[in-house]
Design an enzyme around this catalytic site. Structure first.
Site, short mmCIF file in Angstrom:
data_model
loop_
_atom_site.label_atom_id
_atom_site.label_comp_id
_atom_site.label_asym_id
_atom_site.label_seq_id
_atom_site.Cartn_x
_atom_site.Cartn_y
_atom_site.Cartn_z
N GLU A 38 -2.65 14.90 -69.47
CA GLU A 38 -1.96 16.01 -68.83
C GLU A 38 -2.74 16.51 -67.63
OE1 GLU A 38 -1.00 20.71 -70.16
OE2 GLU A 38 -1.31 19.18 -71.64
N GLU A 90 -1.89 26.00 -63.67
CA GLU A 90 -1.61 27.20 -64.46
C GLU A 90 -1.85 28.52 -64.01
OE1 GLU A 90 -1.65 26.11 -69.19
OE2 GLU A 90 -3.32 25.61 -68.09
#
Length: 260
Positions: A134, A138
């Protein structure tokens, strides 16, 4: 018979290993360069998450009703709307194809509200019969002046870094990009390099899908802040693009253009 020098044999073996590693890194990477300005929502390209949640940490159910396109903007909405096992509904899209090394870019305005997470990231995992790899941008609603950067390799994270978002990520559209290469990963905010990773043990190697999502939590308050719902809010996305390694710049504001 002439014997091959040892150093030449070792060099050849090393080159073969590197080649095999590169091939492994891109296995299943079927996605080509693209720019999506969201004149419409192409559901042949984007899969809209609907009808489930990602676990006990998530206080909303993914809903296709929270995903819409209007006037060239993709809207992912969070609102109080009982659905499935949750009291809230939220929106997420993900590519149907997987992508490898190259530049990943989004122009977005994030949602308001502590306890919410506006995310642009790539991911692959056990549901795709792969290790959990990943790469993340964010923005946590508790502090929209910062964007959190992170990457996971075989489910191992702990690589969080914070970068400034001048003016606040929720107050206007900003450009976020990362350039993923075999031996380094570079993160950019509004065309400015904010973080670079060169430790190969911290670099994902598996081709991944591209995601954009807005979700909330009741349990991860130490990280995302105490959840406090006030009104429906949306993460707005003006553009998502991917430029494969070696391909030409695709649009004027691309980080690929800035580097060339």
């Amino acid at each position: 018979m002439t014997k091959r020098p040892l150093f030449a044999a070792l060099a050849a073996a090393f080159a073969t290993a590197l080649s095999a590693q590169a091939a492994l890194a891109q296995e299943g990477a079927t996605g080509a360069s693209f720019v999506d300005n969201f004149d419409k929502l192409d559901t042949g390209f984007w899969y809209v998450s609907d009808g489930w949640n990602n676990g006990g940490h998530q206080n909303c159910t993914w809903s296709k009703g929270q995903v819409s396109v209007s006037e060239g903007i993709l809207n992912l909405t969070f609102e109080k709307k009982p659905l499935g096992e949750r009291d809230y509904a939220c929106g997420e899209v993900q590519t149907r194809k997987r992508f490898g090394y190259g530049a990943y870019e989004v122009r977005m305005k994030t949602a308001d509200g502590t306890g919410l997470n506006s995310a642009f990231f790539t991911f692959i995992g056990p549901t795709d019969k792969k290790p959990h790899d990943e790469i993340d941008f964010e923005v946590l609603g508790k502090n929209p002046a910062k964007v959190q950067l992170n990457q996971y390799v075989a489910a191992k994270g702990g690589n969080e870094k914070l970068a400034d978002v001048p003016g606040g990520a929720n107050n206007g559209f900003n450009d976020y990009a990362f350039i993923w290469e075999k031996e380094r990963l570079r993160y950019y905010v509004n065309g400015k390099l904010v973080h670079e990773v060169t430790d190969t043990e911290k670099l994902p190697s598996n081709a991944q899908k591209i995601f954009a999502s807005l979700w909330g939590t009741d349990t991860l308050s130490d990280w995302m802040g105490t959840f406090a719902y006030k009104a429906p809010t949306s993460m707005q996305i003006d553009r998502i693009a991917f430029t494969a390694e070696g391909d030409a710049c695709q649009f004027a504001d691309s980080v690929v253009c800035l580097l060339n």
